[in-house]
Design an enzyme around this catalytic site. Structure first.
Site, mmCIF file in Angstrom:
data_model
loop_
_atom_site.group_PDB
_atom_site.id
_atom_site.type_symbol
_atom_site.label_atom_id
_atom_site.label_comp_id
_atom_site.label_asym_id
_atom_site.label_seq_id
_atom_site.Cartn_x
_atom_site.Cartn_y
_atom_site.Cartn_z
ATOM 1 C CD GLU A 210 -3.370 0.671 1.888
ATOM 2 O OE1 GLU A 210 -4.348 1.409 1.706
ATOM 3 O OE2 GLU A 210 -3.265 -0.100 2.861
ATOM 4 C CG ASP B 70 -2.888 -6.049 4.593
ATOM 5 O OD1 ASP B 70 -3.554 -6.924 5.175
ATOM 6 O OD2 ASP B 70 -3.297 -4.878 4.432
ATOM 7 C CG HIS C 129 -1.274 -2.536 8.360
ATOM 8 N ND1 HIS C 129 -1.664 -3.852 8.217
ATOM 9 C CD2 HIS C 129 -2.198 -1.798 7.681
ATOM 10 C CE1 HIS C 129 -2.779 -3.909 7.499
ATOM 11 N NE2 HIS C 129 -3.122 -2.684 7.162
#
Length: 257
Positions: free
Chosen positions: A38, A151, A248
């Site tokens: 991301e 992820d 995260h």
């Protein structure tokens, strides 16, 4: 014997985490390989110091859509090759996949889709899971050892999130998503963190909305998996829960080659 340290982190925007001290952390941690998910940027949108980190080769796989998704890899030893997809256009254009060949193993750096937005995205997520499994099984069945990090956007078991009952109908903990992780493990892959740690309260993602992180109301969505035949090489698998900068935190793996 060489011990290799690999770190994986969903940074929720590489430019954003850069402003919060990312490079200082990176230089202190000194992983052999750093996988990011991301990143939300194409290389040309990044400052030079993020594109060229001393001592590392960097590889960026952005999404076609600007400011969305994207994965990156920094590595001290360059891979002999790097593949950026499964050969399925609708998955490969979202900047979710890097498969790097380090000769001793293939490293999958994957940002798996989030299924929360709609039924359509949940369907996309489950189909992406299956395309991934087909790809990794093919490589493993040809004799390759594999490491998969990233992820996964799913908490596997009740121990993997703070509030399982309240989230049993929420994407990220749906029975169908959890069953896919069961299937993945049954196909011969090992959740390395659970080789070393069977404690509850071990999470890698916390919602920004409710000060969840300071209360540790989280989910374990980020994983390192290896094929069963390779698990004897795994020396350590851990969560770097004190590293801030994203919703995260990073996770780590050490393997002995």
């Amino acid at each position: 014997m060489t011990v290799l340290k690999i770190i994986s982190w969903n940074v929720n925007g590489l430019r954003a985490v850069h402003r919060k001290g990312f490079l200082k952390w990176f230089m202190e941690e000194k992983p052999d390989i750093l996988c990011l998910q991301e990143i939300k940027a194409a290389p040309e949108q990044l400052p030079r110091k993020l594109r060229h980190v001393e001592g590392y080769r960097s590889f960026f796989t952005p999404a076609e859509r600007k400011g969305y998704s994207g994965v990156a890899m920094y590595t001290k030893v360059p891979p002999s090759s790097l593949r950026e997809g499964f050969g399925v256009e609708r998955f490969d254009t979202e900047g979710r996949i890097q498969i790097a060949d380090f000769d001793d193993f293939l490293l999958y750096n994957i940002y798996f889709p989030n299924g929360k937005m709609s039924e359509e995205r949940l369907k996309y997520k489950l189909e992406f899971y299956d395309a991934f499994l087909e790809d990794v099984n093919r490589e493993r069945d040809s004799g390759r050892n594999v490491i998969i990090c990233g992820d996964f956007n799913t908490a596997h078991r009740e121990i993997d999130l703070a509030r399982p009952k309240e989230n049993s109908n929420v994407s990220g903990f749906l029975p169908v998503e959890r069953a896919w992780i069961d299937k993945f493990i049954e196909n011969g892959y090992v959740d390395t963190f659970r080789m070393f740690n069977s404690d509850p309260g071990q999470y890698t993602w916390w919602s920004y909305r409710t000060r969840a992180r300071e209360r540790n109301v989280g989910w374990r969505l980020d994983y390192f998996f290896v094929n069963e035949e390779f698990k004897g090489k795994v020396k350590r698998s851990w969560i770097l829960s004190d590293v801030m900068g994203s919703d995260h935190c990073p996770i780590g793996l050490e393997i002995e080659l």
